[in-house]
Write a protein that holds these residues in place. Structure first.
Motif, PDB file in Angstrom:
ATOM      1  N   ASP A   1      -0.561   6.795  -7.108  1.00  0.00           N
ATOM      2  CA  ASP A   1      -1.162   5.724  -7.878  1.00  0.00           C
ATOM      3  C   ASP A   1      -1.156   4.416  -7.095  1.00  0.00           C
ATOM      4  O   ASP A   1      -0.349   4.203  -6.190  1.00  0.00           O
ATOM      5  N   ARG A   2      -2.065   3.524  -7.485  1.00  0.00           N
ATOM      6  CA  ARG A   2      -2.037   2.168  -6.932  1.00  0.00           C
ATOM      7  C   ARG A   2      -0.842   1.414  -7.513  1.00  0.00           C
ATOM      8  O   ARG A   2      -0.382   1.702  -8.608  1.00  0.00           O
ATOM      9  N   GLY A   3      -0.374   0.422  -6.749  1.00  0.00           N
ATOM     10  CA  GLY A   3       0.685  -0.433  -7.258  1.00  0.00           C
ATOM     11  C   GLY A   3       2.045   0.228  -7.322  1.00  0.00           C
ATOM     12  O   GLY A   3       2.895  -0.154  -8.134  1.00  0.00           O
ATOM     13  N   THR A   4       2.284   1.217  -6.464  1.00  0.00           N
ATOM     14  CA  THR A   4       3.577   1.906  -6.477  1.00  0.00           C
ATOM     15  C   THR A   4       4.419   1.574  -5.247  1.00  0.00           C
ATOM     16  O   THR A   4       5.367   2.283  -4.930  1.00  0.00           O
TER      17      THR A   4
ATOM     18  N   LYS B   1       3.501   1.198  -1.882  1.00  0.00           N
ATOM     19  CA  LYS B   1       3.244   1.854  -0.594  1.00  0.00           C
ATOM     20  C   LYS B   1       3.215   0.837   0.548  1.00  0.00           C
ATOM     21  O   LYS B   1       3.955   0.969   1.523  1.00  0.00           O
ATOM     22  N   SER B   2       2.348  -0.162   0.453  1.00  0.00           N
ATOM     23  CA  SER B   2       2.267  -1.151   1.534  1.00  0.00           C
ATOM     24  C   SER B   2       3.539  -1.993   1.606  1.00  0.00           C
ATOM     25  O   SER B   2       3.970  -2.397   2.692  1.00  0.00           O
TER      26      SER B   2
ATOM     27  N   ASP C   1      -5.118   1.776   3.819  1.00  0.00           N
ATOM     28  CA  ASP C   1      -5.129   2.019   2.386  1.00  0.00           C
ATOM     29  C   ASP C   1      -6.404   2.782   2.031  1.00  0.00           C
ATOM     30  O   ASP C   1      -7.486   2.469   2.541  1.00  0.00           O
ATOM     31  N   GLU C   2      -6.260   3.792   1.164  1.00  0.00           N
ATOM     32  CA  GLU C   2      -7.381   4.653   0.775  1.00  0.00           C
ATOM     33  C   GLU C   2      -8.028   5.283   2.017  1.00  0.00           C
ATOM     34  O   GLU C   2      -9.239   5.231   2.211  1.00  0.00           O
TER      35      GLU C   2
ATOM     36  N   SER D   1      -2.578   5.776   2.780  1.00  0.00           N
ATOM     37  CA  SER D   1      -2.429   6.072   1.354  1.00  0.00           C
ATOM     38  C   SER D   1      -3.744   6.631   0.839  1.00  0.00           C
ATOM     39  O   SER D   1      -4.821   6.312   1.363  1.00  0.00           O
TER      40      SER D   1
ATOM     41  N   ASN E   1      -5.735   8.351  -2.903  1.00  0.00           N
ATOM     42  CA  ASN E   1      -5.778   8.839  -4.274  1.00  0.00           C
ATOM     43  C   ASN E   1      -6.661  10.085  -4.266  1.00  0.00           C
ATOM     44  O   ASN E   1      -7.877   9.974  -4.070  1.00  0.00           O
TER      45      ASN E   1
ATOM     46  N   THR F   1       3.922   6.226 -10.673  1.00  0.00           N
ATOM     47  CA  THR F   1       4.458   5.105 -11.441  1.00  0.00           C
ATOM     48  C   THR F   1       5.780   5.516 -12.069  1.00  0.00           C
ATOM     49  O   THR F   1       5.915   6.655 -12.537  1.00  0.00           O
TER      50      THR F   1
END
Length: 346
Positions: free
Chosen positions: A48-51, A53-54, A147-148, A189, A191, A213
């Motif tokens: 998920d986004r906002g977990t 990673k960066s 990212d992505e 990263s 999805n 999350t």
């Protein structure tokens, strides 16, 4: 702490402390292993986004000792490697310590920006054909974060595959012919719901982890609390976690120093090969990555030799993205690896 070289913080804003990241243990361990032994091949993070990673990548770099580069060098040359890596590089300059680079590769980046190209400003102003290094030169000896990564354009994927295979970036255009080293830890990263990675690029990642999350109320609350405190007082928050950071930094430093002193007994190598055979992985890259990962984990744990416990700990991370699809088996790839571990390494 005596004798350790600490990261230079003056050229980069304060990073969120690695030790303060809530949960995501598999991701943190994978990043540490890739930092201990870059030959493992980088880390791919699904989820998920906002977990975080960066955040985790930048926090890890803050734990690494600064690297030496010649003053004025734009290619992150290693002074210990001898002659200049590129014609015209300022390799003769005095060595200075700089932070390990963290370079973001945007999805919309052009090939010139990634690989480098003719410096138009110098060409127009003074008529000199000079090379302007790209993101690959900046990432040399550091981390390249995408990212992505599953949405990356095909021509950039081809470029990354070439560089990952050779460790060098070759640019031949506009009358220039430049070759410079480009060795970095690739972190991506993705999805899975937004598209799949090309198999060739997927195979280049040594480790793959799933993040999600936080599932419990307590974890979600703690994530919010820590991030809010960091945003309000980054320096104070970092000081509160400095003791934990020192412990991780020391273990990481010692693991890198003694990595190749750690033995991997035949029983572990045979178990790794048996596991890959049972799962039907292609080629020998799975076994080789397992070997490197168990050695790095044993070094981080302060062991003289890897054991089957080390293999169990990293097997899912190394193999989950290397499995062929089985239309008759609806279980996830991680579950298939865990099932094989239970059968072969009870």
């Amino acid at each position: 702490m005596d004798g350790l070289v600490h990261p230079v913080r003056t050229r980069r804003r304060v990073a969120f402390p690695f030790a303060a990241i809530v949960g995501q243990e598999e991701m943190k361990r994978a990043l540490l292993l890739a930092a201990i032994d870059p030959s493992i091949g980088g880390v791919l993070v699904f989820g998920d986004r906002g977990t975080g990673k960066s955040t985790a990548v930048r926090a890890l770099a803050d734990l690494l000792p600064p690297m030496a580069v010649p003053d004025g060098c734009r290619f992150n040359c290693d002074p210990a490697e001898g002659p200049p890596c590129v014609d015209g590089c300022a390799h003769a300059g005095a060595a200075i310590a700089v932070p390990v680079p963290i370079v973001d590769l945007p999805l919309g980046a052009t090939e010139d920006r990634v690989a480098g190209a003719l410096d138009l400003e110098r060409a127009l102003s003074s008529g000199v054909r000079a090379f302007e290094p790209g993101l690959l030169a900046r990432a040399h000896r550091g981390f390249l974060y995408i990212d992505e990564v599953n949405l990356l354009e095909d021509h950039l994927v081809d470029l990354l595959l070439d560089v990952a295979a050779s460790g060098e970036n070759l640019v031949e255009r506009d009358g220039l012919s430049i070759r410079h080293p480009a060795r970095f830890v690739l972190v991506g990263s993705a999805n899975p719901e937004e598209g799949e990675l090309r198999p060739q690029l997927l195979d280049r990642f040594g480790l793959a982890v799933d993040v999600s999350t936080p599932a419990t109320l307590a974890e979600r609350v703690e994530v919010v609390r820590r991030r809010d405190r960091f945003d309000r007082d980054p320096l104070g928050f970092a000081r509160d976690w400095e003791h934990d950071a020192v412990q991780i930094r020391e273990r990481l430093h010692e693991a890198r120093a003694r990595l190749f002193e750690v033995g991997v007994p035949d029983v572990v190598v045979e178990a790794a090969a048996s596991l890959c055979m049972a799962l039907g992985t292609d080629g020998s890259r799975g076994e080789l990555t397992l070997l490197r990962a168990v050695r790095a984990l044993a070094a981080f744990d302060g062991k003289d030799a890897a054991d089957l416990g080390s293999l169990r700990a990293v097997a899912v991370t190394v193999l989950r993205h290397r499995l062929r699809r089985n239309p008759l088996d609806e279980t996830g790839s991680a579950a298939r690896v865990e099932r094989a571990i239970a059968d072969l390494l009870p």
